[in-house]
Design a protein around this motif. Sequence first.
Motif, mmCIF file in Angstrom:
data_model
loop_
_atom_site.group_PDB
_atom_site.id
_atom_site.type_symbol
_atom_site.label_atom_id
_atom_site.label_comp_id
_atom_site.label_asym_id
_atom_site.label_seq_id
_atom_site.Cartn_x
_atom_site.Cartn_y
_atom_site.Cartn_z
ATOM 1 N N GLY A 76 -0.021 -2.049 -4.408
ATOM 2 C CA GLY A 76 -0.428 -0.680 -4.103
ATOM 3 C C GLY A 76 -1.878 -0.453 -3.743
ATOM 4 O O GLY A 76 -2.191 0.409 -2.914
ATOM 5 N N ALA A 77 -2.799 -1.221 -4.366
ATOM 6 C CA ALA A 77 -4.231 -0.944 -4.190
ATOM 7 C C ALA A 77 -4.671 -1.233 -2.756
ATOM 8 O O ALA A 77 -4.184 -2.169 -2.133
ATOM 9 N N PRO A 78 -5.623 -0.442 -2.254
ATOM 10 C CA PRO A 78 -6.285 0.704 -2.899
ATOM 11 C C PRO A 78 -5.607 2.047 -2.633
ATOM 12 O O PRO A 78 -6.032 3.047 -3.167
ATOM 13 N N GLN A 79 -4.537 2.062 -1.802
ATOM 14 C CA GLN A 79 -3.923 3.362 -1.470
ATOM 15 C C GLN A 79 -3.229 3.976 -2.686
ATOM 16 O O GLN A 79 -3.321 5.183 -2.910
ATOM 17 N N VAL A 80 -2.492 3.169 -3.434
ATOM 18 C CA VAL A 80 -1.796 3.655 -4.628
ATOM 19 C C VAL A 80 -2.564 3.140 -5.839
ATOM 20 O O VAL A 80 -2.548 1.937 -6.131
ATOM 21 N N ARG A 81 -3.245 4.037 -6.524
ATOM 22 C CA ARG A 81 -4.113 3.604 -7.628
ATOM 23 C C ARG A 81 -3.641 4.245 -8.930
ATOM 24 O O ARG A 81 -3.779 5.454 -9.132
ATOM 25 N N THR A 82 -3.065 3.418 -9.799
ATOM 26 C CA THR A 82 -2.629 3.898 -11.115
ATOM 27 C C THR A 82 -3.804 3.844 -12.100
ATOM 28 O O THR A 82 -4.863 3.288 -11.784
ATOM 29 N N LEU A 83 -3.589 4.377 -13.293
ATOM 30 C CA LEU A 83 -4.672 4.403 -14.280
ATOM 31 C C LEU A 83 -5.108 2.992 -14.709
ATOM 32 O O LEU A 83 -6.309 2.732 -14.801
ATOM 33 N N GLY A 85 0.803 -1.226 0.000
ATOM 34 C CA GLY A 85 0.000 0.000 0.000
ATOM 35 C C GLY A 85 0.832 1.271 0.000
ATOM 36 O O GLY A 85 0.288 2.357 0.209
ATOM 37 N N SER A 86 2.141 1.159 -0.256
ATOM 38 C CA SER A 86 2.996 2.343 -0.255
ATOM 39 C C SER A 86 3.504 2.633 -1.671
ATOM 40 O O SER A 86 3.611 1.733 -2.513
ATOM 41 N N TRP A 142 6.574 3.511 -2.545
ATOM 42 C CA TRP A 142 7.874 2.896 -2.822
ATOM 43 C C TRP A 142 7.765 1.390 -2.958
ATOM 44 O O TRP A 142 8.605 0.762 -3.616
ATOM 45 N N GLY A 143 6.749 0.789 -2.365
ATOM 46 C CA GLY A 143 6.516 -0.634 -2.604
ATOM 47 C C GLY A 143 6.178 -0.898 -4.059
ATOM 48 O O GLY A 143 6.686 -1.850 -4.675
ATOM 49 N N VAL A 144 5.326 -0.051 -4.638
ATOM 50 C CA VAL A 144 4.981 -0.193 -6.057
ATOM 51 C C VAL A 144 6.191 0.098 -6.938
ATOM 52 O O VAL A 144 6.421 -0.571 -7.957
ATOM 53 N N VAL A 145 6.992 1.109 -6.537
ATOM 54 C CA VAL A 145 8.210 1.404 -7.306
ATOM 55 C C VAL A 145 9.125 0.188 -7.355
ATOM 56 O O VAL A 145 9.632 -0.192 -8.429
ATOM 57 N N LEU A 146 9.330 -0.460 -6.214
ATOM 58 C CA LEU A 146 10.233 -1.620 -6.163
ATOM 59 C C LEU A 146 9.696 -2.777 -6.997
ATOM 60 O O LEU A 146 10.452 -3.431 -7.722
ATOM 61 N N ILE A 147 8.400 -3.037 -6.926
ATOM 62 C CA ILE A 147 7.852 -4.173 -7.681
ATOM 63 C C ILE A 147 7.891 -3.886 -9.181
ATOM 64 O O ILE A 147 8.081 -4.797 -9.999
ATOM 65 N N GLN A 148 7.743 -2.620 -9.565
ATOM 66 C CA GLN A 148 7.803 -2.303 -10.991
ATOM 67 C C GLN A 148 9.239 -2.251 -11.508
ATOM 68 O O GLN A 148 9.466 -2.438 -12.699
ATOM 69 N N LEU A 149 10.189 -2.013 -10.601
ATOM 70 C CA LEU A 149 11.601 -2.080 -11.012
ATOM 71 C C LEU A 149 11.953 -3.478 -11.516
ATOM 72 O O LEU A 149 12.741 -3.621 -12.459
ATOM 73 N N VAL A 150 11.367 -4.491 -10.895
ATOM 74 C CA VAL A 150 11.643 -5.871 -11.317
ATOM 75 C C VAL A 150 11.260 -6.061 -12.786
ATOM 76 O O VAL A 150 11.964 -6.718 -13.547
ATOM 77 N N GLY A 151 10.149 -5.448 -13.187
ATOM 78 C CA GLY A 151 9.670 -5.615 -14.557
ATOM 79 C C GLY A 151 10.510 -4.907 -15.600
ATOM 80 O O GLY A 151 10.422 -5.219 -16.793
ATOM 81 N N THR A 152 11.350 -3.948 -15.170
ATOM 82 C CA THR A 152 12.159 -3.203 -16.141
ATOM 83 C C THR A 152 13.523 -3.846 -16.379
ATOM 84 O O THR A 152 14.256 -3.409 -17.268
ATOM 85 N N LEU A 153 13.889 -4.861 -15.578
ATOM 86 C CA LEU A 153 15.237 -5.422 -15.671
ATOM 87 C C LEU A 153 15.530 -5.995 -17.054
ATOM 88 O O LEU A 153 16.651 -5.881 -17.558
ATOM 89 N N LEU A 154 14.527 -6.629 -17.654
ATOM 90 C CA LEU A 154 14.746 -7.257 -18.961
ATOM 91 C C LEU A 154 15.155 -6.215 -20.001
ATOM 92 O O LEU A 154 16.130 -6.394 -20.741
ATOM 93 N N PHE A 155 14.423 -5.093 -20.054
ATOM 94 C CA PHE A 155 14.729 -4.055 -21.039
ATOM 95 C C PHE A 155 16.033 -3.332 -20.704
ATOM 96 O O PHE A 155 16.858 -3.071 -21.585
ATOM 97 N N MET A 156 16.216 -2.973 -19.424
ATOM 98 C CA MET A 156 17.317 -2.088 -19.046
ATOM 99 C C MET A 156 18.635 -2.817 -18.810
ATOM 100 O O MET A 156 19.656 -2.181 -18.573
ATOM 101 N N ILE A 157 18.623 -4.134 -18.837
ATOM 102 C CA ILE A 157 19.878 -4.889 -18.767
ATOM 103 C C ILE A 157 20.203 -5.474 -20.139
ATOM 104 O O ILE A 157 21.280 -5.264 -20.698
ATOM 105 N N TRP A 158 19.268 -6.213 -20.686
ATOM 106 C CA TRP A 158 19.527 -6.969 -21.913
ATOM 107 C C TRP A 158 19.858 -6.044 -23.089
ATOM 108 O O TRP A 158 20.864 -6.212 -23.787
#
Length: 273
Positions: A216-223, A135-136, A138-154
């Motif tokens: 994140g939900a429901p505190q952090v709600r993206t589009l 629900g924080s 920075w928690g969402v930031v950290l979990i989404q960082l995992v998803g960027t590793l493929l693009f930003m490393i490879w």
Amino acid sequence: MAATLTKSRVDWTGIVFAVVLTIVIVVPLLVVGTWAFTNVWRYPSVIPQEFGLRFWNQTLARADVWSSISMSLTLSFTVTALSALICLPAAYAFARLDFPGKNILFFSFLAGHAFPKFGLLVAIAGIFLQLNLIGSFWGVVLIQLVGTLLFMIWIPVAAFQAVDRRMEEAARDVGASPLRVFWSITLPQAGPTIAAAILLSFVGTFYETEGAWLIGAPQVRTLPVLMISFINNQPVIQYGAVLSVLLWVPSFIALLFARKVVNSGSFARGFGG
């Protein structure tokens, strides 16, 4: 004669492929776009009975829509910047340096994409729960960082490996410092491909849904999370269609930016072309 036969030959395989692509990709987009600008469309009519912007007005009048757009953009910029800060030096090291365990460490960055994504997210959510990150922001930031590793490393690793080493050695031979060689030789060659990786990371983060919803939900709600809420709770197709079009706008702007700043050859090199 041979030229006439070649000219009259019909490429049926290409035609069938084009028709299938049109049905699979273009038709769903047209349906969503039509629903977004429809006030009334009742079965069994093929064409909407009334076009209009009534649902756009209702959707854009909601404060939670604008707050979710702001949250999505803030998250995307933050995650992309942090990912570039962490991953680009790592990509340079993987491309240029030899150190013990290099291959194991390299594939460990990509291993997250070898597992079912939602199962991995649930396991990470259990850890985040202990760390009070559920629900924080920075928690969402950290979990989404995992998803960027493929693009930003490879992709940047491939870019740094493709730089002409003879030009770098020639610059060093005439007395250029390592920083000057990187700034004047390495970065101009690898830069467009790295820009493609950053662009793909930004767009992928903006559309990321599972991690943002689970952590994140429901505190952090993206589009995208708000769109799921609309679809589940609002028995009106137009709300989901309007949000789908809104979600499409950033990627369209990003593609326009890419076409202007990054040429097609750079994108091809980013994928090993």
